[in-house]
Design a protein around this motif. Structure first.
Motif, PDB file in Angstrom:
ATOM      1  N   LEU A 371       0.823  -1.025   0.171  1.00  0.00           N
ATOM      2  CA  LEU A 371       0.081   0.088  -0.314  1.00  0.00           C
ATOM      3  C   LEU A 371       0.897   1.831  -0.031  1.00  0.00           C
ATOM      4  N   ARG A 372       1.698   1.132   0.457  1.00  0.00           N
ATOM      5  CA  ARG A 372       2.541   2.159   1.527  1.00  0.00           C
ATOM      6  C   ARG A 372       2.721   2.791  -0.890  1.00  0.00           C
ATOM      7  N   LEU A 373       3.837   1.291  -1.624  1.00  0.00           N
ATOM      8  CA  LEU A 373       4.232   1.339  -2.445  1.00  0.00           C
ATOM      9  C   LEU A 373       3.159   2.212  -3.385  1.00  0.00           C
ATOM     10  N   SER A 374       1.804   1.781  -3.597  1.00  0.00           N
ATOM     11  CA  SER A 374       1.112   2.092  -4.030  1.00  0.00           C
ATOM     12  C   SER A 374       0.563   3.735  -4.104  1.00  0.00           C
ATOM     13  N   ALA A 375       1.249   4.513  -3.563  1.00  0.00           N
ATOM     14  CA  ALA A 375       1.172   6.167  -2.872  1.00  0.00           C
ATOM     15  C   ALA A 375       2.077   6.673  -3.154  1.00  0.00           C
ATOM     16  N   ALA A 468      -3.303   2.856  -5.869  1.00  0.00           N
ATOM     17  CA  ALA A 468      -3.343   2.439  -4.880  1.00  0.00           C
ATOM     18  C   ALA A 468      -5.202   2.059  -5.076  1.00  0.00           C
ATOM     19  N   ASN A 469      -5.604   1.837  -5.774  1.00  0.00           N
ATOM     20  CA  ASN A 469      -7.298   1.629  -5.911  1.00  0.00           C
ATOM     21  C   ASN A 469      -7.162  -0.261  -6.838  1.00  0.00           C
ATOM     22  N   THR A 470      -6.043  -0.023  -6.949  1.00  0.00           N
ATOM     23  CA  THR A 470      -5.497  -1.344  -7.725  1.00  0.00           C
ATOM     24  C   THR A 470      -5.132  -2.187  -6.312  1.00  0.00           C
TER      25      THR A 470
END
Ligand code: ADP
Ligand code: MG
Length: 704
Positions: A371-375, A468-470
């Protein structure tokens, strides 16, 4: 009567459901709707009719071109324009055509988009495919009016080369798994679950003339130098403050432009930092919300330019004041209109809600780094973990009411009550009595439950929200799938659900944190709890290609292993490139602007000392002398630092691309940049304003 501006302009540039219902033969419309809503395949005959209607509509509105609008892995959008002209008979009229095939499929030369090794340049074929779930729209600019068709972008071998495809796949995954779970609760009528997203967009506006004098803003989107003015954001007088005329005019025009595109621009206000603002739309389906957010960012920039402004979407345009983020509000809504994150008045009795909630808690706890990476993007590293944005540690805020329900469940295996909000006593009789929410807000949590949705607050302001949503959709789908497996086989469903909720909450309660996420104590406490604290984007990349992630993404066909590796490469590459550009911009500014300006200032001081001494040998020139000494010392420091930065930038180029190079940029180049910035900012504080070669923070932030 005054005109109703909103109704007059709303969605006039969109080929949406209303227009389709009006312009398509009934049967065609019904078939297309089935495709949009139920994902049924679309045949070419239908596409031909839709394309024709779309073309007629666009031509009536003055369009000359159409484009497949897509979202390559750069995180921004791309397009290639074709005119509607197909042939002209001998001197006769041009024939304007647009076929179903052209609507459905495009073939842009894809060789220059990042592919992370997915596509060698010699086989550069890439295809764009119409995403009929996101409506086509018109865009007007100096090139005229263009019909834009939202599309997915993939390689010759079918790998996703974009951000949209994985998002659509993840939406299918979460829908399928959520429907399975709902069936167990007897909701046979639910056929589909959509994730709804409302992204709040923060941005800065600065004066264009001043912007044009700063290479750092032009090339990197942020200031690489700049001393704080006497006033920053300490008075909190900008936050929700009244909006300046010039900015109000901008917001008004922005709203109209967004409304025309069918974007439900809803709230606007000043943010914490001077010159910082926010716009939030009303939420919609993740896919459309993502497309819309891209349009919001583009439109913000476009409208700014028209008005002599520049819109900065960078996460940290100015050191010393808050940066910008994007709050990604996320919930799950059934095709029957029920929000699965709605706790109701008595959440302790709402077993279905508690199950979904516990699934989300588990998903977030188990996939924090992902999740951190996705943001993450390079800009966001300046914010996360600094005292203005959520920490880099992922935790969940649930609020008093839910936390209480959960502790009852964990402690006694049963939740018997839900705390209620009661009345708010303001102490003034003439003011209306307000009902209090059962839960206060917490502004420091990276992942906060806010009533009937989760707010993922780490997302970078300039970034697409697709990633992020993926990730969110997939990690939750993964847990729901395991839960459904378990519950489908249970002998006693009620008992099994109850046990599953209790076990899940007990196992993952460590990720729940209701306190101040900005505090030092939390960092220590999180470490004790074993929560990862991933400080930089580069450190977060490996989470994408861990064995666990690969297994999960492959299971739900969101990403293949190859696609994941390509994205890891692109992340490293994007980081290295961004820091490289920043470092080179610093070198250029120091060599060509700051050092020459400081040398002039030093010469002026020296001349002053000499001429004063010549005139009055006994005169006190201590002020000039001290200034000259200090300035010269800082100048020497700056020169040494710029040499050092040049050295490490050269060294960086020799590193192996990927993790090694990105790590070098993060650990070495980044440090050398900070060491160069320090003497320049110190010089700014002592040198004559007139002699300073670029607009200052004061001018950029307060003179808009
Ligand atoms: P805040 O106080 O954080 O600004 P708001 O209630 O104003 O929160 O909402 C912020 C954003 O959340 C808006 O874009 C709004 O449309 C969106 N939002 C509200 N409800 C939901 C929901 N159920 N799912 C997704 N987004 C939502
Ligand atoms: Mg918010």
């Amino acid at each position: 009567m005054a005109k109703d501006v909103i109704s007059e302009v709303f969605a006039i540039d969109v080929f949406n459901d209303v227009v389709m219902a009006e312009r398509l033969p009934k049967k065609v419309y019904a078939t297309l709707k089935k495709t949009i809503e139920e994902g049924e395949e679309l045949d070419l005959d239908i596409a031909n009719i839709v394309a024709h209607a779309m073309k007629e509509w666009a031509l009536e509105r003055g369009a000359t071109h159409y484009t497949h609008w897509f979202q390559p892995m750069t995180g921004i959008t791309a397009e290639k324009h074709d005119s509607f002209i197909s042939a002209a008979s001998n001197g006769g009229n041009a024939i304007l055509e647009f076929s179903g095939k052209e609507l459905i499929k495009g073939e842009p030369d894809a060789s220059s988009f990042p592919s992370g090794g997915l596509r060698a340049t010699f086989e550069a074929r890439g295809y764009t495919a119409w995403d009929c779930t996101s409506p086509a729209f018109l865009r007007e600019d100096a090139a005229g009016v263009t019909l834009c068709i939202p599309t997915a972008f993939c390689s010759y071998t079918g790998e996703a080369l974009d951000k949209k495809t994985p998002l659509l796949r993840s939406m299918e995954a979460i829908s399928t798994q959520a429907v399975r779970v709902l069936k167990l609760f007897g909701h046979d009528d639910v056929k589909k679950v959509d994730c709804s997203v409302g992204p709040e967009q923060e941005y800065f506006l600065v004066d264009k003339e001043k912007y044009m004098k700063r290479e750092d803003l032009i090339y990197t989107g942020r200031t690489l130098f700049g001393a704080m003015p006497p006033k920053g954001q300490e008075l909190d007088d900008h936050y929700f403050g009244s909006i300046k005329e010039r900015i109000a005019g901008y917001m008004k025009e922005l709203n109209v432009e967004l409304w025309k595109l069918g974007i439900l621009s809803k709230t606007q206000h000043n943010e914490v930092a001077p010159a910082q603002h926010e716009m939030a739309p009303i939420y919609g389906t993740a896919n459309i919300a993502t497309d819309h957010n891209q349009l919001v960012m583009e439109t913000m920039k476009k409208v700014a330019k028209r008005r002599g402004l520049e819109c900065l979407l960078h996460e940290k345009p100015f050191a010393g004041v808050n940066g910008s983020g994007k709050h990604n509000n996320w919930s799950l809504v059934t095709n029957t209109g029920k929000n699965l994150l709605e706790p109701g008045k008595t959440p302790h009795e709402n077993i279905q809600f508690l199950l979904i909630l516990s699934a989300i808690i588990k998903a977030v706890d188990e996939n924090a780094a992902l999740l951190r990476l996705s943001a993450s993007n390079p800009g966001n590293d300046h914010r996360l973990g600094a005292n203005e944005a959520p920490p880099a540690i992922i935790s969940i805020f649930l609020g008093e009411q839910l936390e209480d329900v959960i502790s009852q469940l964990i402690e006694t295996g049963e939740a018997k009550s839900s705390k209620q909000g009661g009345k708010l006593n303001i102490g003034v009789h003439t003011l209306p009595e307000l009902k209090k929410d059962a839960t206060d807000r917490n502004r420091t949590s990276p992942f906060a439950f806010t009533g009937n949705k989760f707010e993922f607050r780490m997302v970078a302001s300039s970034m697409s929200i697709a990633g992020a949503n993926t990730v969110l959709n997939t990690i939750v789908a993964d847990v729901l799938s395991d839960m459904a497996d378990e519950l489908e086989n249970a002998e006693n469903f009620d008992l099994a659900v109850h046990d599953l909720i209790k076990k899940t909450l007990t196992d993952h309660q460590r990720v729940i944190f209701n306190g101040n996420g900005y505090s030092e104590e939390w960092v220590a406490e999180a470490e004790r709890r074993g929560l990862p604290n991933v400080k930089t984007m580069v450190d977060a990349v490996p989470s994408l290609v861990s064995e666990k992630s690969i297994k999960m993404f492959e299971k739900f066909k969101v990403f293949s292993e190859v696609e994941l590796h390509s994205r890891a490469e692109i992340n490293y590459e994007a980081y290295s490139k961004a820091i490289n550009i920043e470092a080179k911009t610093m070198i250029e500014m120091v060599n060509k602007k700051y050092i020459p300006a400081v040398i002039k200032a030093v010469a002026t001081l020296a001349e002053s000392i000499n001429s004063v001494k010549a005139a009055v040998p006994s005169a006190d020139v201590s002020v000039q002398t001290t200034l000259l000494t200090d300035t010269s010392a800082l100048l020497a420091k700056a020169k040494a630092a710029v040499n050092r930065l040049q050295e490490v930038v050269t060294e960086a180029a020799t590193k192996e691309e990927g993790a090694e190079q990105a790590t070098y940029f993060k650990d070495v180049v980044f440090q050398a940049m900070a060491e160069l910035r320090a003497p320049i900012d110190a010089l700014e504080l002592i040198i004559d304003r007139e002699a300073w070669p670029v607009p200052t923070y004061g001018e950029l932030l307060f003179e808009v």
